[in-house]
Design an enzyme around this catalytic site. Structure first.
Site, short mmCIF file in Angstrom:
data_model
loop_
_atom_site.label_atom_id
_atom_site.label_comp_id
_atom_site.label_asym_id
_atom_site.label_seq_id
_atom_site.Cartn_x
_atom_site.Cartn_y
_atom_site.Cartn_z
N SER A 26 -23.38 97.98 10.72
CA SER A 26 -24.56 97.72 9.73
C SER A 26 -25.45 97.03 10.08
O SER A 26 -25.38 95.98 11.01
CB SER A 26 -23.56 97.19 8.42
OG SER A 26 -22.63 97.97 8.11
N1 SAH Z 1 -18.61 97.20 8.72
C1 SAH Z 1 -18.73 97.80 10.05
C2 SAH Z 1 -19.82 98.93 9.70
C3 SAH Z 1 -18.82 100.14 9.53
S1 SAH Z 1 -19.68 101.56 9.22
C4 SAH Z 1 -19.28 96.85 11.26
O1 SAH Z 1 -19.53 95.58 10.80
O2 SAH Z 1 -19.08 97.53 11.91
C5 SAH Z 1 -18.73 102.71 8.22
C6 SAH Z 1 -17.29 102.69 8.74
O3 SAH Z 1 -16.56 103.17 7.73
C7 SAH Z 1 -17.12 103.70 9.99
O4 SAH Z 1 -16.53 103.44 10.98
C8 SAH Z 1 -16.25 105.05 9.22
O5 SAH Z 1 -15.44 105.55 10.30
C9 SAH Z 1 -15.65 104.05 8.14
N2 SAH Z 1 -14.62 105.18 7.13
C10 SAH Z 1 -15.34 106.12 6.63
N3 SAH Z 1 -14.39 106.73 5.65
C11 SAH Z 1 -13.37 105.75 5.63
C12 SAH Z 1 -12.20 105.82 4.92
N4 SAH Z 1 -11.67 106.64 4.14
N5 SAH Z 1 -11.32 104.65 5.29
C13 SAH Z 1 -11.58 103.75 6.33
N6 SAH Z 1 -12.68 103.68 6.78
C14 SAH Z 1 -13.70 104.71 6.64
#
Ligand code: SAH
Length: 224
Positions: free
Chosen positions: A59
């Site tokens: 993000s």
């Molecule tokens: N907070 C993260 C940003 C992640 S982007 C950082 O600091 O890097 C959002 C993430 O949510 C992605 O990696 C995606 O794979 C995950 N995601 C999507 N659906 C999900 C689910 N049902 N359970 C867990 N993770 C999920």
């Protein structure tokens, strides 16, 4: 990269995304470049999401700051994060909970969980040399729609992917008086149709407030 990090944090402060001394301190202490792929290192302190592989992104720093400010994390709290990705956001929360606190971060893509664990190991040895203690951080490979009952209830819940509605398990696992931030909207309209919602649990009921429009990846079903 300390200079670049300071410049970024100063900018986020000036633009009003960072409001508190504590969030400012966390964003200065945790090096974002530990969490981005090597070929993007020079972009680590640009205020933008970056590709971390598997079609996912870390993000943007202003979003991490905003969500951290909204949650108002206190020392020693237990946090649940859905969408661990690179692990950067979890590390910021880990700094805010401090020693004695805990962050459980769930990610559905196994390779990303493994990478986040490696990033965290590197971060820990860097912080150890500087005598900085952060809370325990657990990365779990799983489907975040069901939360993580084992460690519930949580003082704060942070969701980094867009849900069509707030998953019931997350509302249930939020402690009384606890707060949650979650992007809600249609996963079909990537732009324009998502709102970051701030939720507070009072007397077992959820009080919701819209914060702003956002663009997150969808909360998907199942694990890979
Ligand atoms: N907070 C993260 C940003 C992640 S982007 C950082 O600091 O890097 C959002 C993430 O949510 C992605 O990696 C995606 O794979 C995950 N995601 C999507 N659906 C999900 C689910 N049902 N359970 C867990 N993770 C999920």
């Amino acid at each position: 990269m300390k200079k670049e990090r300071e410049r970024l944090v100063h900018n986020l402060w000036r633009r009003g995304y960072i409001k508190s001394r504590r969030v400012k301190e966390a964003m200065l202490a945790i090096p974002r470049h530990f969490f981005v792929p090597e070929h993007l290192l020079r972009d680590a302190y640009i205020d933008s999401p970056l590709n971390i592989g598997e079609g996912q992104t870390i993000s943007a720093p202003h979003m991490v700051a905003m969500m951290a400010e909204e949650l108002d994390i206190k020392k020693g709290e237990k946090i649940l994060e859905i969408g661990g990705g690179s692990g950067y956001h979890a590390a910021i929360y880990g700094y805010l909970t401090g020693k004695g606190g805990m962050v459980v971060s769930i990610e559905r893509i196994k390779v990303l969980v493994e990478r986040a664990e490696k990033n965290l190991r590197d971060l820990k040895s860097y912080l150890q040399k500087r005598d900085i203690n952060i809370g325990e951080i657990k990365f779990i490979h799983g489907d975040g729609r069901f939360g993580y009952k084992e460690e519930s209830p949580y003082h704060k819940i942070s969701v980094a992917c867009t849900a069509e509605e707030i998953p019931r398990a997350l509302s249930e696992q939020l402690a009384e008086g606890g707060k949650m931030v979650i992007p809600v909207g249609s996963s079909l309209s990537f732009f324009g149709g998502q709102t970051l919602v701030s939720v507070e649990k009072r007397d077992g009921k959820l009080k919701k407030r819209d914060v702003c429009g956002v663009a997150f990846v969808p909360l998907r079903e199942g694990t890979v």
